[in-house]
Design a protein around this motif. Structure first.
Motif, PDB file in Angstrom:
ATOM      1  N   HIS A  14       0.826  -1.206   0.000  1.00 49.87           N
ATOM      2  CA  HIS A  14       0.000   0.000   0.000  1.00 49.87           C
ATOM      3  C   HIS A  14       0.864   1.261   0.000  1.00 49.87           C
ATOM      4  O   HIS A  14       0.486   2.280  -0.594  1.00 49.87           O
ATOM      5  CB  HIS A  14      -0.924  -0.002   1.219  1.00 49.87           C
ATOM      6  CG  HIS A  14      -1.906   1.127   1.231  1.00 49.87           C
ATOM      7  ND1 HIS A  14      -2.924   1.237   0.299  1.00 49.87           N
ATOM      8  CD2 HIS A  14      -2.028   2.206   2.056  1.00 49.87           C
ATOM      9  CE1 HIS A  14      -3.638   2.328   0.549  1.00 49.87           C
ATOM     10  NE2 HIS A  14      -3.105   2.933   1.605  1.00 49.87           N
ATOM     11  N   GLU A  15       2.014   1.194   0.635  1.00 50.62           N
ATOM     12  CA  GLU A  15       2.917   2.340   0.693  1.00 50.62           C
ATOM     13  C   GLU A  15       3.903   2.362  -0.469  1.00 50.62           C
ATOM     14  O   GLU A  15       4.791   3.215  -0.514  1.00 50.62           O
ATOM     15  CB  GLU A  15       3.670   2.317   2.029  1.00 50.62           C
ATOM     16  CG  GLU A  15       2.745   2.495   3.230  1.00 50.62           C
ATOM     17  CD  GLU A  15       3.442   2.249   4.554  1.00 50.62           C
ATOM     18  OE1 GLU A  15       4.687   2.091   4.551  1.00 50.62           O
ATOM     19  OE2 GLU A  15       2.759   2.214   5.589  1.00 50.62           O
ATOM     20  N   SER A  16       3.721   1.442  -1.425  1.00 47.48           N
ATOM     21  CA  SER A  16       4.630   1.324  -2.573  1.00 47.48           C
ATOM     22  C   SER A  16       3.832   1.316  -3.877  1.00 47.48           C
ATOM     23  O   SER A  16       3.819   0.315  -4.606  1.00 47.48           O
ATOM     24  CB  SER A  16       5.464   0.038  -2.456  1.00 47.48           C
ATOM     25  OG  SER A  16       6.144  -0.029  -1.228  1.00 47.48           O
ATOM     26  N   PRO A  17       3.166   2.437  -4.202  1.00 46.59           N
ATOM     27  CA  PRO A  17       2.320   2.444  -5.407  1.00 46.59           C
ATOM     28  C   PRO A  17       3.101   2.434  -6.712  1.00 46.59           C
ATOM     29  O   PRO A  17       2.534   2.151  -7.767  1.00 46.59           O
ATOM     30  CB  PRO A  17       1.519   3.737  -5.257  1.00 46.59           C
ATOM     31  CG  PRO A  17       2.385   4.624  -4.422  1.00 46.59           C
ATOM     32  CD  PRO A  17       3.080   3.700  -3.462  1.00 46.59           C
ATOM     33  N   THR A  18       4.404   2.757  -6.665  1.00 47.48           N
ATOM     34  CA  THR A  18       5.250   2.735  -7.862  1.00 47.48           C
ATOM     35  C   THR A  18       6.587   2.088  -7.503  1.00 47.48           C
ATOM     36  O   THR A  18       6.926   1.967  -6.320  1.00 47.48           O
ATOM     37  CB  THR A  18       5.513   4.158  -8.393  1.00 47.48           C
ATOM     38  OG1 THR A  18       6.418   4.831  -7.497  1.00 47.48           O
ATOM     39  CG2 THR A  18       4.219   4.956  -8.528  1.00 47.48           C
TER      40      THR A  18
END
Length: 428
Positions: A14-18
Motif C-alpha cells: 500500500h505504501e509502494s504504489p510505484t
C-alpha cells in the motif's frame, strides 16, 4: 504468524504504489537495520562484515551484507525480484477535454489485464522532475486520495458486453478526473500543489514526470479461514518484500545479496533493468580482480523469485495436470526446457532439498506444452553474470490484474525458505 506476515506485506504494498516508492520503502527498512548507502559516483570503501545498499534510477536496488568468509571462497547467496507491475502511465501531454469532462491520456505499461481497471477508485503517484532555486531536482509524490475513475459503459448501451469485447487502449482507458464546466485543468499545477503539500516546496517549475495510476483500495486478507491475500502489485512486490525480510532477519554468517530491478514487465532492457549492467557492475566493484570475481560467481547461486500461476478452480484445463500449483501449498520451482526459466536439475535440486530440511512444502510448475510460457529476470541475470539460478515463486491467481490473489500461508513459507537460503552454509 501467516496473517501477521500477510498484513505486513499488505502495508508494504500500500505504501509502494510505484517502483520508486517501493525502493524508497525498502531503503527505510534497510537503514533502520544498519545498512549504509553507497553511491555509484563515489569511490567505495567496503568493510568486512559491512551492510550496504546501492540504488539506480530510484527504482532498482541492490542490498548486501558481507559474512565471515571471503567472497571468492563462498560466493553470494542472491535473491532477485522486480519492483515494477503492469499499470496505466500518464502521457507527457495528457489533458483531454471531452463531453464535459477532464481526462488524462494514459499508456499501458506491461501486459496488464485491462478490464479490472474499470470502475475502480484510482490514485496517482510517481516521480516528478522540476527546477527549484535554479537547480534541477526530483521528488516522489503520491496523491493518496482517489482522483479518477474509468467508468464502464452501461449494459443498456452495450448489450454484447458480457460476451467480451476488445478494449481500445487509446479511447476507452483515459481516466476521468473532473467535470470541465468549472475551471480549466492543468496537471502541472496539480503536481506543483502536491510538491508543496508533501515537501513544502514553492515556486517550482515542472519539467517532466513519470506518473502512473493505481488502485486506491488497500489490500486485504479474505476467505472464511483467512486463506487469501488480495492486493495490487503482488507481482512482484510480494517477492521484494519477502526477500527483504529474509535478508534483514538472516544471521550474519554468509555473504547475502538482494537485487530488485525495474522494467521486468517490459523486457528488463534498461540501465536499471535485469538486462542492464547493474548487478555485474556492482559485483565488479566489490571484486575488481577478474579471477576473484569468477571464483565468487562460480560459488554463488541466485534465487529468482517471481510469482507463479496457481491452478484456477474455474479453469483447471489451463494447467498441465501434473504440474498445477495450488495456493497455500508452498513455493513453486518453475521449469522450462527452452530457458524461459533458468532452473536446472542442480539448482532445482538445491532448492528442493532446502525446502525438505526446513519442512516447507514445495511444488513444480511446467506450462502446458500447447501454450506459451512467460519468463522472469532469472534467465537474464544468469546470462549476464553467469550465476547458477533457480526460478521460483508463490502461486497466484489473476496475475497482472489490478487486484491479484495469493495465499497467506505461502507468504510465511517464502520468508522461511529465503531466510534459510541466506543462512545455508554449503550449497552442494
Amino acid at each position: 504468524m501467516s496473517n501477521a506476515s500477510s498484513q505486513a506485506l499488505i502495508n508494504f504494498i500500500h505504501e509502494s504504489p510505484t517502483p520508486f516508492h517501493a525502493v524508497s520503502k525498502m531503503i527505510g527498512q534497510l537503514e533502520a537495520a544498519g545498512y549504509q548507502p553507497l553511491y555509484e559516483q563515489d569511490s567505495w570503501s567496503i568493510q568486512a562484515g559491512g551492510r550496504y545498499y546501492v540504488t539506480r534510477n530510484d527504482s532498482s536496488l541492490i542490498a548486501f551484507k558481507l559474512g565471515k568468509i571471503k567472497l571468492e571462497e563462498s560466493g553470494f547467496r542472491m535473491v532477485g525480484a522486480h519492483t515494477d507491475s503492469p499499470c496505466l502511465q500518464v502521457k507527457p501531454q495528457p489533458e483531454l477535454n471531452k463531453s464535459g469532462c477532464w481526462q488524462l491520456g494514459v499508456a499501458v505499461y506491461g501486459g496488464a489485464l485491462l478490464s479490472p481497471w474499470f470502475d475502480r477508485d484510482l490514485s496517482l503517484a510517481g516521480r516528478v522532475t522540476f527546477t527549484h532555486q535554479g537547480k534541477v531536482q526530483s521528488r516522489l509524490i503520491n496523491i493518496e486520495s482517489p482522483i479518477a475513475i474509468i467508468p464502464n459503459l452501461a449494459i443498456h448501451l452495450n448489450r454484447e458486453a458480457n460476451k467480451g469485447w476488445a478494449i481500445n487502449q487509446q479511447t476507452e482507458l483515459p481516466p476521468i478526473i473532473a467535470c470541465s464546466d468549472d475551471i480549466p485543468f492543468d496537471l502541472k499545477a496539480l503536481l506543483a500543489k502536491q510538491l508543496f503539500s508533501e515537501y513544502g516546496l514553492q515556486e517550482v517549475e515542472l519539467l517532466d514526470y513519470e506518473l502512473s495510476f493505481y488502485d486506491n483500495q488497500k489490500g486485504n486478507i479474505v476467505g472464511l479461514n483467512n486463506d487469501f491475500i488480495t492486493s495490487a502489485r503482488l507481482d512482484n512486490l510480494l517477492s521484494c518484500y519477502t526477500g527483504l525480510e529474509a535478508l534483514l532477519h538472516a544471521n550474519d554468517e554468509q555473504n547475502c545479496l538482494l537485487i530488485c530491478t525495474d522494467h521486468e514487465e517490459v523486457g528488463s532492457c534498461s540501465a536499471c533493468g535485469a538486462d542492464g549492467p547493474f548487478l555485474e557492475q556492482v559485483l565488479t566493484r566489490l571484486m575488481p580482480d577478474p579471477s576473484a570475481l569468477s571464483r565468487c560467481i562460480e560459488k554463488s547461486i541466485l534465487v529468482s523469485a517471481d510469482n507463479a500461476h496457481a491452478q484456477h478452480p474455474n479453469y483447471p484445463q489451463k494447467h498441465d495436470e501434473q504440474h498445477a500449483p495450488k495456493i497455500n501449498a508452498g513455493p513453486v520451482i518453475k521449469i522450462n526446457g527452452n530457458q524461459r526459466y533458468a532452473s536446472n536439475s542442480i539448482t532445482a535440486g538445491i532448492f528442493r532439498h532446502l525446502c525438505q530440511i526446513n519442512q516447507v512444502p514445495v511444488q513444480t510448475f511446467v506450462t502446458r506444452s500447447d501454450m506459451g510460457c512467460g519468463s522472469t529476470i532469472g534467465p537474464i541475470a544468469a546470462s549476464k553474470v553467469g550465476v547458477k539460478t533457480v526460478d521460483i515463486g508463490l502461486p497466484t491467481w489473476a496475475m497482472h490484474s489490478i487486484r491479484e490473489v495469493a495465499g497467506t500461508k505461502d507468504v510465511t513459507y517464502m520468508m522461511t525458505i529465503l531466510k534459510a537460503f541466506y543462512e545455508i552454509e554449503s550449497l552442494y
